[in-house]
Design a protein around this motif. Structure first.
Motif, PDB file in Angstrom:
ATOM      1  N   HIS A 462      -3.990  -5.873   9.645  1.00 35.89           N
ATOM      2  CA  HIS A 462      -2.959  -5.515  10.609  1.00 35.89           C
ATOM      3  C   HIS A 462      -1.665  -5.281   9.840  1.00 35.89           C
ATOM      4  O   HIS A 462      -1.094  -6.204   9.264  1.00 35.89           O
ATOM      5  CB  HIS A 462      -2.766  -6.610  11.655  1.00 35.89           C
ATOM      6  CG  HIS A 462      -1.812  -6.217  12.737  1.00 35.89           C
ATOM      7  ND1 HIS A 462      -1.308  -7.096  13.667  1.00 35.89           N
ATOM      8  CD2 HIS A 462      -1.257  -5.000  13.049  1.00 35.89           C
ATOM      9  CE1 HIS A 462      -0.489  -6.473  14.496  1.00 35.89           C
ATOM     10  NE2 HIS A 462      -0.439  -5.194  14.131  1.00 35.89           N
ATOM     11  N   LEU A 463      -1.226  -4.025   9.819  1.00 42.49           N
ATOM     12  CA  LEU A 463      -0.023  -3.649   9.083  1.00 42.49           C
ATOM     13  C   LEU A 463       0.886  -2.812   9.970  1.00 42.49           C
ATOM     14  O   LEU A 463       0.417  -1.982  10.751  1.00 42.49           O
ATOM     15  CB  LEU A 463      -0.387  -2.836   7.831  1.00 42.49           C
ATOM     16  CG  LEU A 463      -1.233  -3.530   6.760  1.00 42.49           C
ATOM     17  CD1 LEU A 463      -1.629  -2.534   5.682  1.00 42.49           C
ATOM     18  CD2 LEU A 463      -0.494  -4.713   6.160  1.00 42.49           C
ATOM     19  N   THR A 464       2.183  -3.037   9.843  1.00 46.09           N
ATOM     20  CA  THR A 464       3.191  -2.187  10.471  1.00 46.09           C
ATOM     21  C   THR A 464       4.153  -1.725   9.390  1.00 46.09           C
ATOM     22  O   THR A 464       4.415  -2.454   8.429  1.00 46.09           O
ATOM     23  CB  THR A 464       3.961  -2.941  11.570  1.00 46.09           C
ATOM     24  OG1 THR A 464       4.602  -4.084  10.988  1.00 46.09           O
ATOM     25  CG2 THR A 464       3.036  -3.383  12.679  1.00 46.09           C
ATOM     26  N   THR A 465       4.674  -0.519   9.557  1.00 41.97           N
ATOM     27  CA  THR A 465       5.548   0.012   8.523  1.00 41.97           C
ATOM     28  C   THR A 465       6.370   1.171   9.048  1.00 41.97           C
ATOM     29  O   THR A 465       6.125   1.675  10.159  1.00 41.97           O
ATOM     30  CB  THR A 465       4.719   0.477   7.305  1.00 41.97           C
ATOM     31  OG1 THR A 465       5.596   0.882   6.254  1.00 41.97           O
ATOM     32  CG2 THR A 465       3.811   1.644   7.669  1.00 41.97           C
ATOM     33  N   MET A 473       5.498   4.457   3.252  1.00 43.60           N
ATOM     34  CA  MET A 473       4.893   3.521   4.200  1.00 43.60           C
ATOM     35  C   MET A 473       4.434   2.251   3.486  1.00 43.60           C
ATOM     36  O   MET A 473       4.650   1.134   3.964  1.00 43.60           O
ATOM     37  CB  MET A 473       3.703   4.176   4.895  1.00 43.60           C
ATOM     38  CG  MET A 473       4.051   5.299   5.857  1.00 43.60           C
ATOM     39  SD  MET A 473       2.537   6.064   6.498  1.00 43.60           S
ATOM     40  CE  MET A 473       3.234   7.437   7.420  1.00 43.60           C
ATOM     41  N   ALA A 474       3.759   2.418   2.344  1.00 42.06           N
ATOM     42  CA  ALA A 474       3.267   1.257   1.602  1.00 42.06           C
ATOM     43  C   ALA A 474       4.419   0.370   1.144  1.00 42.06           C
ATOM     44  O   ALA A 474       4.322  -0.859   1.170  1.00 42.06           O
ATOM     45  CB  ALA A 474       2.446   1.716   0.403  1.00 42.06           C
ATOM     46  N   LEU A 554       3.730  -2.790  -3.830  1.00 42.98           N
ATOM     47  CA  LEU A 554       3.361  -1.421  -3.454  1.00 42.98           C
ATOM     48  C   LEU A 554       4.506  -0.439  -3.616  1.00 42.98           C
ATOM     49  O   LEU A 554       4.276   0.770  -3.673  1.00 42.98           O
ATOM     50  CB  LEU A 554       2.866  -1.407  -2.003  1.00 42.98           C
ATOM     51  CG  LEU A 554       1.601  -2.231  -1.725  1.00 42.98           C
ATOM     52  CD1 LEU A 554       1.239  -2.165  -0.252  1.00 42.98           C
ATOM     53  CD2 LEU A 554       0.445  -1.749  -2.589  1.00 42.98           C
ATOM     54  N   ALA A 555       5.746  -0.931  -3.671  1.00 45.36           N
ATOM     55  CA  ALA A 555       6.882  -0.031  -3.878  1.00 45.36           C
ATOM     56  C   ALA A 555       6.912   0.485  -5.307  1.00 45.36           C
ATOM     57  O   ALA A 555       7.142   1.671  -5.559  1.00 45.36           O
ATOM     58  CB  ALA A 555       8.183  -0.746  -3.533  1.00 45.36           C
ATOM     59  N   THR A 556       6.665  -0.414  -6.264  1.00 52.47           N
ATOM     60  CA  THR A 556       6.653  -0.016  -7.679  1.00 52.47           C
ATOM     61  C   THR A 556       5.246   0.222  -8.194  1.00 52.47           C
ATOM     62  O   THR A 556       5.068   0.732  -9.295  1.00 52.47           O
ATOM     63  CB  THR A 556       7.328  -1.095  -8.531  1.00 52.47           C
ATOM     64  OG1 THR A 556       6.581  -2.323  -8.401  1.00 52.47           O
ATOM     65  CG2 THR A 556       8.771  -1.332  -8.066  1.00 52.47           C
TER      66      THR A 556
END
Length: 655
Positions: A462-465, A473-474, A554-556
């Motif tokens: 379950h992910l929200t972004t 998104m990640a 996940l950003a880098t």
């Protein structure tokens, strides 16, 4: 455009009728030029634009008189790029007087010289063919014009005609030539051809219809042939239309090919992802206001597609409905959906990142509505082996729901519901997924580890972004991921490849079996602002527990993970270094940790000490495990374990 051209024909038909009926009751030597001013004023008032007959009106009298009108113009909209929307050098036509008294306009011949039509939109989307107040509610009966007001033309000659279309919002400029040509049977047909520019690409259009007489023949369908080229995209439509004046009863064959479907986004109201080269065909029909593409077939890269599509307008918005089947689906042909390049060039430099960063066009996601189903049971993928896929997509004014996306893997399935809210400038996305009884052996199909693998996966996600690309998104995702595997086995070879060098000790402890029994594996991750942290990662084998801790940014796309083994019995082989995994998602870099930080070979390391209430997702997720399963016992241990004091928990988490 079709509506405008139809009204031009009706206007001239009405003008011709008024002229003839007036002339019938006046003296033969009456100066027709006296009618120019009142006729011009009447048409100007009706259209809300200046209309003028600036040349002479002449007549050659008989029971089929011939009239000539010279130098006609219709003013453009105030914001138009040129003063006039329509100009005509000369119009000559003959009329059958007896037919007028029957309520019909029959023109044995019509000759048009140098007609010039300019159709254009401005930056606000206003069209110059919209007359009067566009905010006024349309009259439903407005378009219901009796056929008697449409002139029946037996012979039409168009000389040096020109049709232009301008739209700055799409960077479109088309300049078309309009003329009539004589066919093999000495019947005149209308031909339109020309070229221009559409979003910096060359645009070529050729249209040819049948004989003008066929327009009024109810028992003779009107033949149509359209050829279009846009850049490297080519399309052809050929066949017949039963009622061409109303565009009813089409029986047309459609063919199209090109290097990338995304090129059609210039003329389509919706987002189209990048694709490999394609070739499509189908049959076009119409049912009321619905345009149908039946028997759709084609190739998209190495994928083979078929199905039916429907296009219409609902609440003044484009609406598409489709049922598509891939007889063969190669996932690499559809990576453009995620912003990746489906046809990467070997000359392009390699991207340092794994996650695609190409933004989705948010306006395109809310440009059209619709509902599409898609399925395939012949799937090629280099990642997870998939036996069947089905997708149900809905679009409603920028709210895109994909419910469900179902992947069948062996006797198990992976179900996901995806929601994208594109009603604002930034996409809001939610992903809910369920892993149900997915066999470990099927996931390793075609690998050297398949024969020794066993076990069943369960899980939840379950992910929200927010963000307008997969990478964005990640980087902003929040939520949790939980995966369990029970009653499994894992290949010794696989463990060695992963760098878990205690596999040799397990082999000697359990014999020469090429695989290691796995009672249960629990992988519990929490995701916060794009950072995936291990709440609990435990592989419980019959003799050793394998732990993983750390995080993935996940950003880098940086990795910082640590694998360690905890033997359950004292063993001379237990002194092995943990494995560190650094690097990036695209290029992970595992290596033995030079200075182990944990004590090894201690029998006192019990299962309970490894499971703590930090596993945040376990207590509230029902995974459908059997009551007597090994994983169910571990879950119970995690949920029933006494609370650890806050201070001790923090110390444990730091370790």
């Amino acid at each position: 455009m079709l509506r405008f051209l139809k009204w031009i024909a009706i206007a001239f038909g009405a003008l011709i009728g008024i002229l003839v009926l007036t002339v019938v009751f006046v003296l033969a030597f009456f100066d027709l030029n006296r009618l120019c001013e009142p006729l011009s004023a009447a048409v100007s008032k009706s259209l809300g634009r200046e209309f003028a007959i600036r040349g002479d009106l002449t007549a050659d009298w008989s029971w089929t008189p011939r009239f000539t009108i010279n130098d006609v113009k219709l003013a453009n909209a105030r914001w138009g790029s040129e003063p006039n929307m329509f100009v005509l050098d000369r119009l000559a036509f003959a009329v059958r007087i007896p037919e007028l008294f029957k309520g019909r306009i029959v023109l044995p011949e019509v000759s048009v010289s140098k007609p010039r039509v300019l159709l254009e939109r401005n930056a606000k989307g206003m069209a110059n063919w919209e007359f009067g107040d566009r905010k006024k509610e349309p009259d439903r009966a407005e378009g219901q014009i009796s056929e008697r007001w449409i002139p029946k033309i037996n012979r039409l000659a168009i000389e040096d005609g020109r049709l232009m279309f301008l739209d700055p919002s799409t960077d479109t400029r088309l300049d078309m030539k309009v003329s009539t040509v004589v066919g093999a049977s000495d019947e005149q047909a209308v031909e339109l051809s020309g070229e221009g520019r559409l979003q910096q690409e060359r645009f070529i259009l050729k249209v040819r219809g049948g004989s003008v007489l066929d327009l009024w023949q109810k028992d003779r369908p009107f033949p149509v042939n359209v050829e279009l080229k846009y850049g490297k995209t080519e399309a052809k439509v050929s066949g017949t239309v039963a009622e061409p004046l109303e565009l009813q009863g089409p029986d047309l064959r459609f063919e199209a090919k090109g290097p990338d479907l995304a090129a059609l986004a210039a003329v389509a109201p919706m987002w189209i992802p990048e694709t490999p080269p394609y070739r499509f065909s189908g049959k076009i029909t119409r049912d009321g206001e619905r345009w149908l593409l039946k028997g759709f077939e084609g190739r998209l890269g190495d994928s083979d597609l078929t199905g039916d599509l429907m296009f219409t307008m609902r609440d003044e918005r484009p609406y598409v409905q489709g049922d598509l089947v891939a007889r063969k689906l190669d996932f690499k042909d559809f990576v453009g959906i995620f912003g990746a390049d489906p046809t990467p060039s070997p000359e392009e430099p390699e991207r340092p990142r794994l996650l695609p960063d190409k933004p989705y066009p948010v306006e395109g996601l809310r440009g059209a509505d619709g509902e599409i189903t898609f399925r395939s049971d012949n799937i090629v993928t280099p990642w997870v082996p998939v036996d069947d896929i089905s997708v149900h997509l809905k679009m409603d004014r920028g709210m895109v729901t994909i419910q469900p996306v179902k992947l069948t893997v062996g006797f198990g399935a992976i179900d996901s519901n995806v929601t994208l809210n594109a009603r604002g400038d930034t996409l809001q996305t939610e992903v809910k997924g369920k892993i149900d009884k997915v066999p470990f052996k099927r996931l390793l199909a075609g690998t050297p580890f398949e024969e020794e693998a066993a076990g069943t996966f369960f899980g939840r996600i379950h992910l929200t972004t927010i963000g307008n690309s997969v990478a964005e998104m990640a980087a902003h995702s929040d939520g949790g991921i939980l995966i369990l595997m029970e009653q499994g086995r894992i290949s010794n070879l696989m463990m060695e490849i992963f760098g878990i060098d205690f596999a040799e000790s397990l082999q000697k402890l359990i014999g020469k079996d090429p695989s290691i029994p796995v009672r249960c594996t629990i992988a519990d991750f929490i995701v916060s602002d794009g950072v995936v942290k291990t709440q609990l990662f435990l592989m419980d084998t019959t003799d050793t527990n394998v732990l993983m801790e750390g995080q993935v940014n996940l950003a880098t796309e940086d990795l910082d993970l640590r694998l360690s083994a905890h033997p359950k019995d004292v063993s001379p082989f237990s002194a092995r270094n943990p494995i560190k995994i650094k690097g990036s998602l695209k290029k992970p870099r595992p290596y033995p940790e030079p200075a182990p930080l944990i004590a090894r070979g201690a029998a006192s390391i019990a299962l309970g000490a490894l499971l703590t209430p930090a596993a945040a997702l376990i207590p509230w997720i029902e995974l459908g495990l059997a009551e007597d399963s090994e994983c169910h016992a571990l879950v119970d241990a995690a949920t029933s374990k006494e609370k650890i004091p806050q201070k001790e928990r923090k110390q444990q988490e730091r370790r």
